[in-house]
Scaffold this motif. Structure first.
Motif, PDB file in Angstrom:
ATOM      1  N   SER A 254       0.809  -1.222   0.000  1.00 50.30           N
ATOM      2  CA  SER A 254       0.000   0.000   0.000  1.00 50.30           C
ATOM      3  C   SER A 254       0.838   1.266   0.000  1.00 50.30           C
ATOM      4  O   SER A 254       0.349   2.340  -0.378  1.00 50.30           O
ATOM      5  N   LYS A 255       2.103   1.174   0.407  1.00 46.28           N
ATOM      6  CA  LYS A 255       2.939   2.369   0.530  1.00 46.28           C
ATOM      7  C   LYS A 255       4.073   2.377  -0.493  1.00 46.28           C
ATOM      8  O   LYS A 255       4.532   1.334  -0.950  1.00 46.28           O
ATOM      9  N   THR A 256       4.501   3.590  -0.822  1.00 45.80           N
ATOM     10  CA  THR A 256       5.577   3.782  -1.791  1.00 45.80           C
ATOM     11  C   THR A 256       6.680   4.622  -1.160  1.00 45.80           C
ATOM     12  O   THR A 256       6.402   5.675  -0.565  1.00 45.80           O
ATOM     13  N   HIS A 257       7.916   4.158  -1.263  1.00 45.19           N
ATOM     14  CA  HIS A 257       9.067   4.939  -0.811  1.00 45.19           C
ATOM     15  C   HIS A 257       9.413   5.951  -1.907  1.00 45.19           C
ATOM     16  O   HIS A 257       9.703   5.566  -3.037  1.00 45.19           O
ATOM     17  N   VAL A 258       9.388   7.229  -1.560  1.00 45.38           N
ATOM     18  CA  VAL A 258       9.720   8.282  -2.515  1.00 45.38           C
ATOM     19  C   VAL A 258      10.940   9.040  -1.994  1.00 45.38           C
ATOM     20  O   VAL A 258      10.918   9.575  -0.879  1.00 45.38           O
ATOM     21  N   PHE A 259      11.994   9.064  -2.796  1.00 41.78           N
ATOM     22  CA  PHE A 259      13.226   9.768  -2.440  1.00 41.78           C
ATOM     23  C   PHE A 259      13.377  11.003  -3.326  1.00 41.78           C
ATOM     24  O   PHE A 259      13.168  10.933  -4.544  1.00 41.78           O
ATOM     25  N   VAL A 260      13.758  12.120  -2.706  1.00 45.07           N
ATOM     26  CA  VAL A 260      13.999  13.361  -3.442  1.00 45.07           C
ATOM     27  C   VAL A 260      15.430  13.792  -3.170  1.00 45.07           C
ATOM     28  O   VAL A 260      15.797  14.084  -2.017  1.00 45.07           O
ATOM     29  N   HIS A 261      16.224  13.816  -4.220  1.00 45.44           N
ATOM     30  CA  HIS A 261      17.615  14.239  -4.079  1.00 45.44           C
ATOM     31  C   HIS A 261      17.707  15.751  -4.210  1.00 45.44           C
ATOM     32  O   HIS A 261      16.850  16.386  -4.795  1.00 45.44           O
ATOM     33  N   ASP A 262      18.769  16.325  -3.635  1.00 39.57           N
ATOM     34  CA  ASP A 262      18.943  17.777  -3.583  1.00 39.57           C
ATOM     35  C   ASP A 262      17.801  18.412  -2.790  1.00 39.57           C
ATOM     36  O   ASP A 262      17.268  19.464  -3.145  1.00 39.57           O
ATOM     37  N   PHE A 263      17.450  17.763  -1.707  1.00 39.99           N
ATOM     38  CA  PHE A 263      16.310  18.171  -0.899  1.00 39.99           C
ATOM     39  C   PHE A 263      16.514  19.535  -0.237  1.00 39.99           C
ATOM     40  O   PHE A 263      15.554  20.169   0.218  1.00 39.99           O
ATOM     41  N   GLU A 283      12.974  10.328   6.903  1.00 43.82           N
ATOM     42  CA  GLU A 283      14.311  10.747   7.288  1.00 43.82           C
ATOM     43  C   GLU A 283      14.892  11.670   6.227  1.00 43.82           C
ATOM     44  O   GLU A 283      14.424  11.707   5.080  1.00 43.82           O
ATOM     45  N   THR A 284      15.910  12.412   6.626  1.00 46.00           N
ATOM     46  CA  THR A 284      16.739  13.145   5.671  1.00 46.00           C
ATOM     47  C   THR A 284      18.169  12.677   5.892  1.00 46.00           C
ATOM     48  O   THR A 284      18.654  12.620   7.026  1.00 46.00           O
ATOM     49  N   VAL A 285      18.802  12.302   4.806  1.00 38.30           N
ATOM     50  CA  VAL A 285      20.188  11.829   4.854  1.00 38.30           C
ATOM     51  C   VAL A 285      21.000  12.710   3.927  1.00 38.30           C
ATOM     52  O   VAL A 285      20.806  12.686   2.704  1.00 38.30           O
ATOM     53  N   ASP A 286      21.878  13.519   4.529  1.00 33.86           N
ATOM     54  CA  ASP A 286      22.618  14.528   3.758  1.00 33.86           C
ATOM     55  C   ASP A 286      21.611  15.398   3.001  1.00 33.86           C
ATOM     56  O   ASP A 286      20.837  16.102   3.624  1.00 33.86           O
ATOM     57  N   VAL A 287      21.572  15.335   1.672  1.00 35.69           N
ATOM     58  CA  VAL A 287      20.591  16.140   0.931  1.00 35.69           C
ATOM     59  C   VAL A 287      19.560  15.243   0.245  1.00 35.69           C
ATOM     60  O   VAL A 287      19.036  15.558  -0.816  1.00 35.69           O
ATOM     61  N   GLY A 289      15.875  13.430   0.794  1.00 33.11           N
ATOM     62  CA  GLY A 289      14.662  13.307   1.577  1.00 33.11           C
ATOM     63  C   GLY A 289      13.978  11.987   1.285  1.00 33.11           C
ATOM     64  O   GLY A 289      13.858  11.582   0.127  1.00 33.11           O
ATOM     65  N   HIS A 290      13.540  11.290   2.335  1.00 33.99           N
ATOM     66  CA  HIS A 290      12.909   9.978   2.202  1.00 33.99           C
ATOM     67  C   HIS A 290      11.493  10.059   2.753  1.00 33.99           C
ATOM     68  O   HIS A 290      11.277  10.295   3.935  1.00 33.99           O
ATOM     69  N   PHE A 291      10.503   9.833   1.876  1.00 38.56           N
ATOM     70  CA  PHE A 291       9.095   9.872   2.249  1.00 38.56           C
ATOM     71  C   PHE A 291       8.479   8.483   2.059  1.00 38.56           C
ATOM     72  O   PHE A 291       8.876   7.734   1.164  1.00 38.56           O
ATOM     73  N   LEU A 292       7.508   8.177   2.897  1.00 42.26           N
ATOM     74  CA  LEU A 292       6.751   6.936   2.767  1.00 42.26           C
ATOM     75  C   LEU A 292       5.286   7.327   2.590  1.00 42.26           C
ATOM     76  O   LEU A 292       4.616   7.729   3.542  1.00 42.26           O
ATOM     77  N   VAL A 293       4.802   7.206   1.360  1.00 35.71           N
ATOM     78  CA  VAL A 293       3.484   7.722   0.988  1.00 35.71           C
ATOM     79  C   VAL A 293       2.511   6.574   0.813  1.00 35.71           C
ATOM     80  O   VAL A 293       2.774   5.627   0.059  1.00 35.71           O
ATOM     81  N   ASP A 294       1.384   6.655   1.497  1.00 38.16           N
ATOM     82  CA  ASP A 294       0.364   5.612   1.438  1.00 38.16           C
ATOM     83  C   ASP A 294      -0.603   5.889   0.301  1.00 38.16           C
ATOM     84  O   ASP A 294      -0.816   7.045  -0.100  1.00 38.16           O
TER      85      ASP A 294
END
Length: 328
Positions: A254-263, A283-287, A289-294
């Motif tokens: 049901s959920k999708t991991h969405v990563f955005v670089h240069d956050f 979480e944010t790791v360096d630049v 961004g990690h989202f978990l979207v349902d």
């Protein structure tokens, strides 16, 4: 007469005597025996040859039943091999345009969670593209990029790669206006659950191949298109599209991991706040961004987020800040 009858019988029973009398010198009396001898010698020679060939040439199972191949198609990438790939990818990243080791490991961890068969969608061809394809070797990895020439060269150099060019009609300098228009149409063309193939939302990407909209994506990485100068396409469309694909997901988890670089950049951060939502930030790791979207049911919400935390005032100076240090 008796003598003649005897001679007549001898002539009929022994016709070979005619050949003898004709000066034959041995005739054909032994021919049948030689033929049988030749036949037996030939038979045993052929039998021996076939036996020898069958015993010395190795046999192999059918390709479809080969144990190594069946294992390769059903088992995930071993942790040791994955770690090796990540290690050598990280030590080769000597410039700021590449991901850090911590960022690589964050994305890799999400791929492992849905292994051995992840659906992985990536916006942008980057230094790490081959790494993503290798880490998701049993899954489906699709690349999208703005540059048709780079896509073509990438596919030619790496057969088996699935990649498509996408035409972006946006510009970084237009972001405040585009954001305002999108928020105004959030109940209509720019709603969070829809098939973007049929949408007229300016931030929605509707020229991807049709099947892309139907795939239940497990992981989405936004690392393109370019967004470091005012006339660049920017990543607001990619982030908006990732948010819609995650909420419109049908099938799979049901959920999708969405990563955005240069956050850390304004466009990436504000777009993520609006369309991926701060409450979904893992979480944010360096630049990164990690989202978990349902996923979201149709008409179950009037917007993307419970509370919108961004404002268009954050985007007033996104074009020219620290261009030399920004990533692509």
């Amino acid at each position: 007469m008796k003598s003649n009858n005897t001679n007549t019988k001898l002539i009929l029973l022994h016709p070979s005597s005619i050949h003898k009398n004709g000066g034959g010198g041995g005739g054909l009396v032994g021919v049948p025996h030689r033929l049988w001898l030749i036949f037996f010698i030939s038979f045993f020679t052929v039998a021996f040859t076939l036996t020898f060939i069958n015993s010395t040439i190795p046999t192999y199972p059918p390709v479809s039943n080969h144990p190594n191949l069946s294992l390769a198609s059903n088992t995930p990438l071993s942790p040791s091999l994955a770690d090796a790939l990540l290690h050598y990818a990280s030590i080769s990243n000597s410039t700021t345009t590449h991901m850090s080791s911590a960022e690589l490991n964050s994305i890799s961890a999400s791929l492992r969670r849905c292994s051995p068969s992840c659906n992985f969608l990536i916006f942008g061809l980057t230094h790490e593209s081959l790494l993503w394809h290798a880490l998701n070797h049993n899954g489906r990895t699709v690349f999208l990029d703005e540059n048709e020439f780079l896509i073509s060269k990438f596919e030619q150099s790496h057969p088996g790669i699935e990649a498509y060019d996408v035409q972006f009609t946006t510009k970084v300098k237009e972001f405040p206006e585009l954001l305002s228009q999108t928020k105004a149409q959030v109940r209509d063309e720019c709603r969070p659950v829809q098939n973007l193939l049929f949408s007229d939302c300016k931030l929605g990407i509707n020229d991807m191949p049709n099947h892309i909209y139907q795939v239940p994506w497990d992981v989405i990485l936004v690392d393109g298109p370019r967004g470091y100068f005012p006339s660049a396409p920017g990543r607001m469309s990619a982030i908006f599209t990732a948010g819609v694909l995650a909420r419109s997901k049908r099938g799979g988890g049901s959920k999708t991991h969405v990563f955005v670089h240069d956050f850390a950049r304004d466009v990436e951060r504000v777009s993520s706040d609006e369309f991926l939502c701060e409450e979904n930030l893992v979480e944010t790791v360096d630049v990164l961004g990690h989202f978990l979207v349902d996923r979201m049911e149709v008409h179950s919400s009037s917007g993307f987020c419970t509370n919108s935390t961004s404002s268009s005032s954050k985007t007033s100076s996104v074009a020219d800040d620290d261009v030399a240090d920004e990533r692509k």
